[in-house]
Design a protein around this motif. Structure first.
Motif, PDB file in Angstrom:
ATOM      1  N   CYS A 343      47.733 -30.443  36.860  1.00  0.00           N
ATOM      2  CA  CYS A 343      48.194 -30.707  35.485  1.00  0.00           C
ATOM      3  C   CYS A 343      48.500 -29.437  34.692  1.00  0.00           C
ATOM      4  CB  CYS A 343      47.142 -31.501  34.727  1.00  0.00           C
ATOM      5  SG  CYS A 343      47.154 -33.230  35.181  1.00  0.00           S
ATOM      6  N   CYS A 344      49.378 -29.638  33.728  1.00  0.00           N
ATOM      7  CA  CYS A 344      49.771 -28.577  32.794  1.00  0.00           C
ATOM      8  C   CYS A 344      48.948 -28.719  31.506  1.00  0.00           C
ATOM      9  CB  CYS A 344      51.259 -28.771  32.563  1.00  0.00           C
ATOM     10  SG  CYS A 344      51.884 -28.318  30.978  1.00  0.00           S
ATOM     11  N   PHE A 345      48.538 -27.606  30.946  1.00  0.00           N
ATOM     12  CA  PHE A 345      47.704 -27.548  29.732  1.00  0.00           C
ATOM     13  C   PHE A 345      48.399 -26.699  28.661  1.00  0.00           C
ATOM     14  CE2 PHE A 345      44.801 -28.302  33.170  1.00  0.00           C
ATOM     15  CZ  PHE A 345      43.620 -28.816  32.674  1.00  0.00           C
ATOM     16  N   TYR A 392      50.559 -34.229  21.560  1.00  0.00           N
ATOM     17  CA  TYR A 392      50.776 -33.723  22.915  1.00  0.00           C
ATOM     18  C   TYR A 392      49.497 -33.872  23.746  1.00  0.00           C
ATOM     19  CZ  TYR A 392      55.535 -32.638  22.317  1.00  0.00           C
ATOM     20  OH  TYR A 392      56.880 -32.811  22.155  1.00  0.00           O
ATOM     21  N   PRO A 393      49.675 -34.097  25.049  1.00  0.00           N
ATOM     22  CA  PRO A 393      48.512 -34.376  25.904  1.00  0.00           C
ATOM     23  C   PRO A 393      47.750 -33.094  26.231  1.00  0.00           C
ATOM     24  CG  PRO A 393      50.496 -34.251  27.226  1.00  0.00           C
ATOM     25  CD  PRO A 393      50.938 -34.101  25.804  1.00  0.00           C
ATOM     26  N   TRP A 394      46.458 -33.182  26.336  1.00  0.00           N
ATOM     27  CA  TRP A 394      45.677 -32.025  26.760  1.00  0.00           C
ATOM     28  C   TRP A 394      46.057 -31.651  28.197  1.00  0.00           C
ATOM     29  CZ3 TRP A 394      43.735 -27.886  25.232  1.00  0.00           C
ATOM     30  CH2 TRP A 394      42.854 -27.149  26.023  1.00  0.00           C
ATOM     31  N   MET A 395      46.233 -32.698  29.010  1.00  0.00           N
ATOM     32  CA  MET A 395      46.666 -32.474  30.393  1.00  0.00           C
ATOM     33  C   MET A 395      47.832 -33.408  30.681  1.00  0.00           C
ATOM     34  SD  MET A 395      42.927 -32.581  32.265  1.00  0.00           S
ATOM     35  CE  MET A 395      43.464 -32.478  33.962  1.00  0.00           C
ATOM     36  N   CYS A 396      48.861 -32.896  31.323  1.00  0.00           N
ATOM     37  CA  CYS A 396      49.926 -33.821  31.715  1.00  0.00           C
ATOM     38  C   CYS A 396      50.502 -33.454  33.069  1.00  0.00           C
ATOM     39  CB  CYS A 396      51.012 -33.909  30.663  1.00  0.00           C
ATOM     40  SG  CYS A 396      51.893 -32.386  30.392  1.00  0.00           S
ATOM     41  N   ALA A 397      51.096 -34.451  33.698  1.00  0.00           N
ATOM     42  CA  ALA A 397      51.668 -34.267  35.031  1.00  0.00           C
ATOM     43  C   ALA A 397      53.110 -34.758  35.000  1.00  0.00           C
ATOM     44  CB  ALA A 397      50.830 -35.020  36.051  1.00  0.00           C
ATOM     45  N   ILE A 398      53.285 -36.086  35.121  1.00  0.00           N
ATOM     46  CA  ILE A 398      54.631 -36.652  35.009  1.00  0.00           C
ATOM     47  C   ILE A 398      54.869 -36.890  33.523  1.00  0.00           C
ATOM     48  CG2 ILE A 398      56.100 -38.594  35.639  1.00  0.00           C
ATOM     49  CD1 ILE A 398      54.039 -39.155  37.931  1.00  0.00           C
ATOM     50  N   GLY A 399      55.879 -36.246  32.967  1.00  0.00           N
ATOM     51  CA  GLY A 399      56.156 -36.431  31.534  1.00  0.00           C
ATOM     52  C   GLY A 399      54.983 -35.951  30.700  1.00  0.00           C
ATOM     53  N   GLY A 400      54.793 -36.585  29.534  1.00  0.00           N
ATOM     54  CA  GLY A 400      53.794 -36.068  28.601  1.00  0.00           C
ATOM     55  C   GLY A 400      52.665 -37.037  28.313  1.00  0.00           C
ATOM     56  N   ILE A 401      52.429 -37.959  29.229  1.00  0.00           N
ATOM     57  CA  ILE A 401      51.337 -38.916  29.020  1.00  0.00           C
ATOM     58  C   ILE A 401      49.999 -38.245  29.340  1.00  0.00           C
ATOM     59  CG2 ILE A 401      50.342 -41.095  29.894  1.00  0.00           C
ATOM     60  CD1 ILE A 401      52.735 -41.534  28.037  1.00  0.00           C
TER      61      ILE A 401
END
Ligand code: BGC
Length: 718
Positions: A343-345, A392-401
């Motif tokens: 995940c991206c942070f 915005y999500p703390w952690m996201c992978a596909i898109g911004g959920i």
């Protein structure tokens, strides 16, 4: 122990294998591979190859980064024995990994085994392996199995920083295998939703010997029989082509069921060039990357470790960024490990973006587009929390959920939303990009709406409180009015107000008075005797920290529970110290010094994000010794395994980004002056003689040169 040369890192012997697998990992922004080999005993979940954005659902709505089939798989029929010599290196100028070793079996037969591999920087689909075998003291035959192993699995790692999962998951099913005269092919589809279809072709050829198809399920391969003659080297090459189709839909994310079965037309793609030819192409592409991003340091004495380690940070930043693609972002460990499920942070917006912004504006644009384009997902996140606007999500992978599972972090570490707005503004200021229409304004407005919904109004005192939040310092528990978050949220609200006033946002915004009110009346604890911003409402009520961090550098949360840690005045990582360098104009000189003097001694640096920022802040404040001490910790964080988790978790990209910022913003003192003109305020450590690097501002390329006399910036000819 890593040995350092200006463009190479090297390690003799086989110490901590996992650590070296991380250190020597290779990528090209599209495909990434840990440097693990079947022949070293690496298990199916340890031989890791990843695609940027290659996620699959492991439960409804929750994803993991899929471990692809093992591209670099091969097996050798060596008799039992041991290595006589073993040396590995990574050439950062061209991304080439090399291993040179000599194996001696029980009969005394010595075989030199040289492995080289790279992932092409020139063609994102291409990677290659070369295996050179030389019988040193005998004549005989050796069997080599060379192919693509589709039996790899995932080992999803919990969000929780203290738990390690032990259960593997098989996320792919092999839907096709094929072998041709000189190639093998494998196609695999992700099982749960069928969103990922990956195809790999390996052309295999050898300078001597025979080949036949191996009959191994889910592992198309060639069985090679190689006659070795004493002193003569035989080379086997494997040239790989990897491609993937990703299919996203709402149904895929919710249903957790197979939506499509491998219908994509992914066929074998055989590359007819040699390892050497492809390496040359890749080297050329790497050269142009380095022309943009290299930083040259001249130092007193002849220690090359600093130059080498700084190049290593830049190398990792370059190779882990999907620079051509705005549909994916960069995970905390890039493509070097599945930690945090890929995940991206906020790591990307605050720690990584500046590097790309100044060295590769197109890559930075794509990272920003990722945030702008996932605004609808951020709106969904807000809605799910009964709030207006976009979160915005703390952690996201596909898109911004939102992918973060833990309540205190996933729900409460909300500064990420203000970090994203800050990053968008930073991008626009530095790049001068005017092609994004009203997308930034829309982001500012929707995030401002979120903040307006998230602050609580206290009627009795006519103040706004930001309650139940966690700041960047994750040891503060869930508190009120975290100053970092409140100050950046105010800035976010100001950006929205400006956008509306400049008529950049869509018409119909009616909340401006409320935004202004929050800017003026949001509360932050402040000690006016000391001119000190207090981190949050609880901080002064906490007791002094009675614990001690383990001497090996590992984080205190491995010894003490988070519940215990949150009761003391102890910080995990830079919090207000970070804000002080991100937005120095918010603080007077006296306030800046007060922040440093108070929080720095309380910080344990249990996050890799902390050292580089402290180096930058110390340099900014003119504290040379502290700056050097922290810089060293950040610079060698992975190369010297300072946190004792590089093997287990992969490369800490945010630390690489913070290291870069410590050099460019801290030691060189690059900033934008009046009218956005670049300026230098050099603060080089005493034993550095000079520093030079290129950077972009508003599409123009500059060269910064700093020596003992001072710094100068030259604009390059168009
Ligand atoms: C840090 C966060 C960071 C995350 C991913 C955590 O340990 O505290 O600030 O975003 O790791 O790197």
């Amino acid at each position: 122990m890593i040995q350092y040369e200006p463009w190479k890192i090297r390690c003799e012997g086989r110490e901590d294998t996992k650590f070296l697998e991380s250190i020597f990992s290779q990528a090209n922004g599209y495909l990434g591979s840990r440097c693990s080999f079947y022949m070293d005993g690496a298990k199916a979940y340890e031989r890791c190859n990843y695609l940027a954005g290659g996620f699959e659902y492991i439960s409804p709505g929750v994803t993991d980064m899929v471990n692809l089939p093992d591209l670099f798989f091969f097996r050798l029929s060596l008799g039992t024995g041991d290595y006589q010599s073993f040396s590995q290196s990574l050439d950062m100028s061209n991304g080439l990994f090399e291993r040179k070793s000599v194996w001696k079996d029980k009969e005394g037969r010595e075989t030199q085994i040289d492995i080289s591999r790279f992932i092409s920087m020139d063609n994102k689909h291409v990677s290659a392996l070369s295996l050179e075998l030389t019988a040193l003291n005998y004549n005989g035959n050796i069997d080599v199995l060379m192919g693509i192993d589709g039996k790899t699995v995932n080992l999803p790692v919990e969000d929780d920083q203290t738990k390690e999962n032990l259960d593997t998951l098989s996320l792919l099913s092999v839907s096709e295998t094929e072998t041709g005269e000189d190639y093998c092919f494998l196609k695999a589809d992700s099982k749960a939703s069928g969103r990922l279809h990956a195809a790999m072709t390996a052309r295999i050829f050898q300078t001597k010997g025979t080949a036949k198809d191996a009959l191994i399920p889910d592992c198309p391969a060639k069985e090679l029989n190689i006659p070795l003659v004493k002193g003569e080297m035989v080379r086997i090459e494997k040239i790989l082509y990897t491609e993937a189709v990703l299919q996203d839909s709402k149904a895929a994310s919710q249903a957790f069921q197979t939506l499509s079965k491998g219908s994509q037309n992914l066929r074998p793609h055989v590359i007819n060039h040699s390892f050497g030819e492809l390496l040359k192409d890749s080297q050329r592409a790497w050269k142009s990357r380095w022309d943009q991003a290299d930083i040259q340091i001249t130092q007193k004495g002849n220690d090359t470790s600093l130059q080498s380690a700084l190049r290593y940070s830049v190398f990792q930043l370059i190779q882990n960024c999907p620079w051509e693609d705005s549909g994916v972002s960069i995970g905390a460990r890039g493509l070097t490990h599945g930690r945090y499920k890929g995940c991206c942070f906020w790591d990307t917006d605050i720690f990584l973006l500046p590097f790309y912004l100044y060295t590769d504006p197109q890559a930075a644009r794509n990272l920003i587009l990722f945030r702008l384009n996932t605004l609808p997902d951020a709106e969904e996140n807000a809605k799910a929390l009964n709030l207006p606007g976009a979160r915005y999500p703390w952690m996201c992978a596909i898109g911004g959920i939102e992918q973060c599972q833990s309540w205190d972090i996933g729900r409460c570490e909300i500064h990420i939303t203000a970090d994203v707005a800050y990053a968008v503004e930073n991008y626009l200021n530095v790049s001068g990009d005017e092609t994004l229409d009203n997308l930034p304004a829309q982001l500012y407005v929707e995030t401002a709406r979120y903040w307006a919904g998230r602050f609580s109004y206290d009627k009795r005192k006519d103040v706004y409180n930001l309650l139940f939040v966690k700041g960047p310092d994750e040891y503060c528990g869930v508190s009120g009015n975290n100053a970092y978050t409140v100050l950046l949220a105010r800035h976010n609200l100001r950006l929205a107000l400006q956008a509306v006033r400049r008529k950049e946002a869509k018409a119909g915004v009616t909340e401006m008075n409320k935004w202004q009110d929050i800017i003026e009346k949001s509360r932050i604890e402040y000690d006016s005797d000391r001119d000190l911003y207090i981190q949050d409402d609880n901080f002064l009520r906490l007791e002094a920290f009675p614990g001690q961090k383990a001497g090996d550098g590992s984080a205190a949360y491995h010894q003490y529970d988070f519940d215990w840690l949150q009761r003391y005045q102890v910080l995990k990582q830079a919090d207000l110290v970070l804000l002080m360098v991100l937005k120095p104009e918010l603080f007077t000189k006296r306030q800046q010094k007060a922040i440093w003097d108070f929080y720095e001694p309380l910080t344990l640096h249990d996050s890799s994000l902390s050292f580089g920022i402290h180096a930058w802040a110390a340099a900014y404040l003119g504290l040379e010794e502290k700056a050097c001490e922290y810089f060293d910790k950040s610079l060698f964080l992975d190369l010297e395994d300072r946190m004792k988790n590089t093997g287990r978790e992969g490369i800490h990209l945010a630390a690489a980004g913070a290291t870069w910022q410590a050099v460019v913003f801290g030691f060189a003192g690059l900033s934008l002056g009046n009218g956005g003109r670049p300026e230098l305020t050099p603060r080089l450590p005493r034993d550095w003689e000079g520093l030079s690097f290129h950077f972009y501002i508003k599409g123009k390329r500059y060269l910064a040169v700093i020596d003992e006399k001072g710094g100068k910036i030259e604009a390059e000819e168009e």
